[in-house]
Design a protein around this motif. Structure first.
Motif, PDB file in Angstrom:
ATOM      1  N   ILE A 123       0.830  -1.215   0.000  1.00 32.58           N
ATOM      2  CA  ILE A 123       0.000   0.000   0.000  1.00 32.58           C
ATOM      3  C   ILE A 123       0.863   1.264   0.000  1.00 32.58           C
ATOM      4  N   SER A 124       2.128   1.134  -0.382  1.00 24.71           N
ATOM      5  CA  SER A 124       3.065   2.270  -0.281  1.00 24.71           C
ATOM      6  C   SER A 124       2.687   3.439  -1.191  1.00 24.71           C
ATOM      7  N   TYR A 125       2.063   3.151  -2.325  1.00 22.04           N
ATOM      8  CA  TYR A 125       1.616   4.238  -3.199  1.00 22.04           C
ATOM      9  C   TYR A 125       0.624   5.128  -2.459  1.00 22.04           C
ATOM     10  N   GLY A 126      -0.313   4.498  -1.761  1.00 25.42           N
ATOM     11  CA  GLY A 126      -1.267   5.258  -0.965  1.00 25.42           C
ATOM     12  C   GLY A 126      -0.593   5.988   0.184  1.00 25.42           C
ATOM     13  N   ILE A 127       0.325   5.321   0.869  1.00 24.05           N
ATOM     14  CA  ILE A 127       1.047   5.969   1.975  1.00 24.05           C
ATOM     15  C   ILE A 127       1.747   7.222   1.475  1.00 24.05           C
ATOM     16  N   TYR A 128       2.393   7.091   0.332  1.00 26.07           N
ATOM     17  CA  TYR A 128       3.123   8.238  -0.234  1.00 26.07           C
ATOM     18  C   TYR A 128       2.175   9.366  -0.633  1.00 26.07           C
ATOM     19  N   MET A 129       1.041   9.014  -1.209  1.00 23.91           N
ATOM     20  CA  MET A 129       0.147  10.040  -1.742  1.00 23.91           C
ATOM     21  C   MET A 129      -0.771  10.659  -0.690  1.00 23.91           C
ATOM     22  N   TYR A 130      -1.200   9.879   0.309  1.00 24.90           N
ATOM     23  CA  TYR A 130      -2.170  10.401   1.280  1.00 24.90           C
ATOM     24  C   TYR A 130      -1.528  11.150   2.448  1.00 24.90           C
ATOM     25  N   HIS A 131      -0.265  10.900   2.760  1.00 28.23           N
ATOM     26  CA  HIS A 131       0.267  11.432   4.017  1.00 28.23           C
ATOM     27  C   HIS A 131       0.250  12.963   4.117  1.00 28.23           C
ATOM     28  N   PRO A 132       0.433  13.735   3.026  1.00 25.07           N
ATOM     29  CA  PRO A 132       0.311  15.195   3.186  1.00 25.07           C
ATOM     30  C   PRO A 132      -1.102  15.635   3.584  1.00 25.07           C
ATOM     31  N   LEU A 133      -2.112  14.936   3.059  1.00 27.38           N
ATOM     32  CA  LEU A 133      -3.494  15.233   3.453  1.00 27.38           C
ATOM     33  C   LEU A 133      -3.692  14.958   4.943  1.00 27.38           C
ATOM     34  N   ILE A 134      -3.172  13.843   5.426  1.00 24.69           N
ATOM     35  CA  ILE A 134      -3.299  13.505   6.845  1.00 24.69           C
ATOM     36  C   ILE A 134      -2.551  14.525   7.698  1.00 24.69           C
ATOM     37  N   MET A 135      -1.397  14.958   7.233  1.00 24.78           N
ATOM     38  CA  MET A 135      -0.659  16.004   7.959  1.00 24.78           C
ATOM     39  C   MET A 135      -1.478  17.288   8.044  1.00 24.78           C
TER      40      MET A 135
END
Length: 379
Positions: free
Chosen positions: A309-321
């Motif tokens: 799921i690393s693609y999602g981790i990479y893409m979603y983390h700025p939104l979560i921040m």
């Protein structure tokens, strides 16, 4: 050469997980540094490590992509006597585009609306200033991000909160356009010369002509790191048995890990040269990692899952921040405890990112992956 029906390299998901988590840590510390909250950027002995950790994680992604795509394309050409370009591009579209455009929609629509209607987000000054800057959301910015040119958008100063990390996805997509054409239309010796030429020419331009127009373009599309991976993929395809023989050494694995630890922690050479050397060491790490005969390399179900799921981790983390930092700003104001603040963001941001990424993978991305695998498979 006999081509296996199913090509799977163990250990690559673990490397993807490490790369993605490295980017998250870099961005958390960068955010704290911008808002003057006591970051690893601010300490002499961790500054170099944390300042370059995000790009080093991305460079690992690039080298890995160059290796894997080149090997798979060569395998396809060997098996089918051709590369099915249409199927290749459709596979990339079904894997990359759905999540990419979800992030673009959230970044251009949802985040600005949240900031407009909720005063909570005004207490994180670095994000708030970027979102309130209308020039980041003009037509030029939207078209660049929409057309998979986010690396060019960033070069133009278009900083869109939630989407800036997509610059590397843009580079990957541009790489995917070029590489199958090279493998499809050129003989092996010629394509090897092309891979070497890309590496050498890009390196010369970066070192000698970085301020020229061509230099600025080359820095936007760092294909030299894909070329490093491609060289590994090319030679591994030809001489897999020899690589397996030489990369089963535990001592070699330890030496490679020590070299990586040094190169990501302290400046030894000029930055660009150090990055290129690191790229080759990453390639060595990949070649050792995929060797099932080497029993000390990282194999972990947890990290393999995170790599999936690393693609999602990479893409979603700025939104979560963007969502989490204001909450912890409030807590910091209330408790006045920077230790609690740091522990909170370092636990909740990766944790929630992983949960969101898993949900995205299972309920959204997987549907498109199944179409990709069922309709456009070539190996």
């Amino acid at each position: 050469m006999k081509i296996k029906k199913n090509i799977f390299f163990g250990g690559l998901n673990e490397l993807r997980a490490i790369a993605a988590l490295s980017v998250i840590l870099h961005h958390i510390e960068l955010f704290k540094h911008r808002d003057q909250l006591g970051s690893l950027f601010d300490y002499k002995y961790t500054q170099y490590f944390i300042e370059h950790l995000g790009k080093n994680g991305v460079f690992l992604f690039f080298v890995l992509s160059g290796f894997l795509i080149t090997y798979l394309l060569l395998s396809e050409k060997e098996k089918n006597r051709t590369v099915y370009l249409k199927k290749f591009y459709l596979r990339r579209i079904f894997r990359i585009w759905p999540l990419y455009y979800i992030i673009i929609f959230i970044s251009f629509i949802i985040i600005p609306v949240l900031v407009f209607y909720s005063p909570l987000f005004s207490i994180t000054p670095s994000y708030y200033r970027m979102i309130k800057d209308a020039s980041n959301y003009d037509l030029k910015s939207f078209l660049l991000y929409f057309m998979f040119l986010p690396n060019f958008a960033l070069k133009a100063g278009k900083v869109v909160v939630g989407a800036t990390q997509s610059w590397s996805v843009g580079v990957e997509e541009q790489f995917y356009i070029v590489w199958p054409i090279i493998v499809s239309f050129f003989k092996r010796k010629t394509m090897l010369l092309i891979f070497l030429s890309i590496l050498i020419v890009f390196a010369i331009i970066n070192l000698q002509f970085s301020n020229s127009l061509i230099g600025k373009i080359v820095t936007i599309i760092p294909f030299e790191f894909m070329a490093i991976g491609a060289l590994g993929g090319y030679f591994y395809f030809k001489k897999a048995d020899k690589f397996t023989q030489y990369t089963k050494s535990n001592t070699l694995y330890i030496i490679v890990l020590m070299l990586i630890a040094i190169l990501i922690s302290v400046p030894v050479f000029k930055l660009y040269i150090q990055n290129i050397i690191l790229g080759f060491v990453f390639l060595l790490l990949i070649l050792i990692t995929i060797n099932s005969s080497n029993k000390v390399v990282l194999r972990s179900r947890s990290f393999s899952f995170l790599g999936t799921i690393s693609y999602g981790i990479y893409m979603y983390h700025p939104l979560i921040m963007f969502l989490i930092f204001p909450v912890f700003y409030k807590l910091l104001t209330f408790y006045n405890n920077i230790f609690v603040f740091n522990i909170g963001v370092l636990m909740f941001i990766p944790g929630i990112t992983i949960l969101v990424s898993y949900g995205s993978y299972r309920y959204i991305e997987k549907k498109f992956i199944n179409i990709k695998d069922s309709k456009f498979k070539t190996l």
